[in-house]
Scaffold this active site. Structure first.
Site, PDB file in Angstrom:
ATOM      1  N   ASP A  41     -28.449 -21.328 -13.462  1.00  0.00           N
ATOM      2  CA  ASP A  41     -28.903 -20.467 -12.371  1.00  0.00           C
ATOM      3  C   ASP A  41     -29.095 -19.058 -12.936  1.00  0.00           C
ATOM      4  OD1 ASP A  41     -26.446 -19.252 -12.577  1.00  0.00           O
ATOM      5  OD2 ASP A  41     -25.617 -20.212 -10.819  1.00  0.00           O
TER       6      ASP A  41
ATOM      7  N   ASP B  71     -27.726 -29.514  -6.042  1.00  0.00           N
ATOM      8  CA  ASP B  71     -26.468 -29.231  -6.739  1.00  0.00           C
ATOM      9  C   ASP B  71     -25.472 -28.751  -5.701  1.00  0.00           C
ATOM     10  OD1 ASP B  71     -25.538 -26.093  -7.287  1.00  0.00           O
ATOM     11  OD2 ASP B  71     -27.600 -26.303  -6.603  1.00  0.00           O
TER      12      ASP B  71
ATOM     13  N   CYS C 209     -17.006 -49.358  -5.170  1.00  0.00           N
ATOM     14  CA  CYS C 209     -17.338 -48.385  -6.216  1.00  0.00           C
ATOM     15  C   CYS C 209     -17.011 -48.930  -7.602  1.00  0.00           C
ATOM     16  CB  CYS C 209     -16.575 -47.078  -5.963  1.00  0.00           C
ATOM     17  SG  CYS C 209     -16.912 -45.803  -7.179  1.00  0.00           S
TER      18      CYS C 209
ATOM     19  N   CYS D  66     -16.918 -46.859 -10.364  1.00  0.00           N
ATOM     20  CA  CYS D  66     -16.595 -45.732 -11.239  1.00  0.00           C
ATOM     21  C   CYS D  66     -15.341 -46.047 -12.054  1.00  0.00           C
ATOM     22  CB  CYS D  66     -16.381 -44.455 -10.421  1.00  0.00           C
ATOM     23  SG  CYS D  66     -14.755 -44.316  -9.627  1.00  0.00           S
TER      24      CYS D  66
ATOM     25  N   CYS E 220     -12.111 -46.133  -9.822  1.00  0.00           N
ATOM     26  CA  CYS E 220     -11.949 -47.269  -8.906  1.00  0.00           C
ATOM     27  C   CYS E 220     -11.787 -48.600  -9.638  1.00  0.00           C
ATOM     28  CB  CYS E 220     -13.131 -47.333  -7.939  1.00  0.00           C
ATOM     29  SG  CYS E 220     -13.106 -46.005  -6.712  1.00  0.00           S
TER      30      CYS E 220
ATOM     31  N   HIS F  43     -14.461 -39.782  -9.707  1.00  0.00           N
ATOM     32  CA  HIS F  43     -14.906 -40.672  -8.630  1.00  0.00           C
ATOM     33  C   HIS F  43     -15.980 -40.001  -7.782  1.00  0.00           C
ATOM     34  CE1 HIS F  43     -15.055 -43.247  -5.112  1.00  0.00           C
ATOM     35  NE2 HIS F  43     -14.907 -42.134  -4.390  1.00  0.00           N
TER      36      HIS F  43
END
Length: 378
Positions: free
Chosen positions: A89, A271, A309, A311, A314, A340
């Protein structure tokens, strides 16, 4: 180069090719303010959780370790060991949030460091030079992000100044990209649409900045206190006046529901600090809404955060274990929840892209929003 692959209503499915790799859109950028995701998440982790773009903060990296230090070390990609796209940014939002520490002039902004109080000046040229030193893939134009409560006259003058600053950003970036010692000579510049909650000012500004034919455009100054309905209304009114053949980035937004609604209104890039921030405070996202793992009902819960999930968290850990880690003040608790949450957002974006590919985004959005509401009704 951006290729618009498909549309469904106003929703766009695109592909953005950069010097650091291809970005499939819609995309959620994972926020690493000081070149790191808060919560002890490494760049190796980002690879595993489907991150396409990492976002770093110009203002913070300018103060520490210093953009010239990063340049000497080979640029941000080498510094943080990340080979995919990075967006920086402009520093504008952070500078303008220092309400009591800054003074806005035509040449730029004079402000004091929030770290040690030393005086700093940043204008369009300085922001471009810092971002060039960082060597990010995409740099953002330096703009003013006025308060949502500012009156019409202030907003109009601010937007006009932001346009003049954009012209200066373009000139400076073109010069920097030609320099022999510039690390990334293919750095891309995105312009920023401002205008508070005044639709006519927003639309006029969108038309003006579109004339510069930049690689991408963003909508800034939203999610700063206005209602979701007002935000959606502004997005819906502004996106038709930004180029369809360029990516459109909604800055600082948002929740899963916000993202679904904004994709439906033509947004490509997102974002937000929410997934990482919430994860560090034991709040996790699931297909059925948000959970607070500090809740006593999870003390003996040996199931994962979300059974659907995939991930790393998980696949291995239970809610009971993560709750224990938070109670014991172990850093691993934050790490597991941030991983996660970021996976949840990145995976949702992948599902959105797949739904758009199949012409089923409307159905997907409806199913998702109904799922998020289920937990709220309990």
């Amino acid at each position: 180069m951006y290729t618009l692959l498909k549309t469904e209503g106003s929703a766009k499915r695109g592909r953005f090719e950069t010097v650091h790799g291809t970005i499939e859109t819609p995309v959620f950028m994972n926020v690493g303010t000081a070149a790191a995701i808060k919560g002890a998440v490494s760049t190796e982790d980002l690879q595993e959780i489907k991150c396409q773009v990492e976002l770093s903060n110009t203002y913070h990296l300018h103060l520490r370790p210093g953009d010239k230090v990063v340049k000497k070390l080979g640029g941000l990609h080498k510094f943080m060991v990340w080979d995919k796209p990075i967006l920086t940014d402009s520093g504008g939002f952070q500078v303008f949030s220092l309400t009591t520490l800054r003074k806005i002039k035509e040449e730029g902004v004079y402000f004091s460091s929030h770290i040690d109080g030393h005086k700093i000046f940043m204008g369009p040229e300085e922001s471009m030079e810092i971002q060039s030193n960082l060597a990010s893939t995409i740099a953002m134009a330096f703009d003013e992000c006025p308060s949502a409560l500012a009156d019409r006259t202030y907003i109009k003058n601010s937007v006009d100044r932001t346009t003049r600053w954009l012209e200066r950003c373009i000139v400076k970036m073109n010069e920097l990209n030609m320099r022999e010692d510039t690390i990334n000579k293919n750095q891309l510049l995105f312009g920023i649409n401002q205008g508070g909650v005044f639709k006519d000012i927003r639309i006029e500004h969108a038309k003006r900045i579109s004339e510069f034919d930049l690689p991408g455009y963003s909508i800034g100054g939203l999610a700063v206190g206005e209602s979701h309905e007002v935000m959606y209304d502004i997005i819906e009114n502004v996106t038709p006046y930004l180029p369809k053949n360029k990516p459109t980035y909604l800055m600082g937004v948002g929740t899963p529901a916000n993202i679904l609604e904004a994709v439906d209104r033509g947004i490509d890039f997102f974002d937000c600090v929410l997934p990482a921030r919430n994860g560090r405070h034991a709040n996790v996202y699931t297909n059925k809404g948000k959970l607070n793992l500090m809740n006593a009902k999870y003390e003996l819960d040996d199931t994962p955060i979300d059974k659907e999930c995939m991930c790393p968290t998980c696949r291995r850990y239970s809610k009971a274990y993560i709750r224990h880690l938070f109670k014991a003040k172990e850093m691993l608790a934050m790490r597991l929840c941030v991983i996660h949450n970021l996976y949840f957002f990145n995976n949702m974006m992948e599902e959105i892209r797949n739904a758009l590919d199949e012409g089923k985004f409307g159905e997907y959005k409806k199913m998702r929003l109904e799922g998020f509401l289920e937990n709220d009704k309990k």
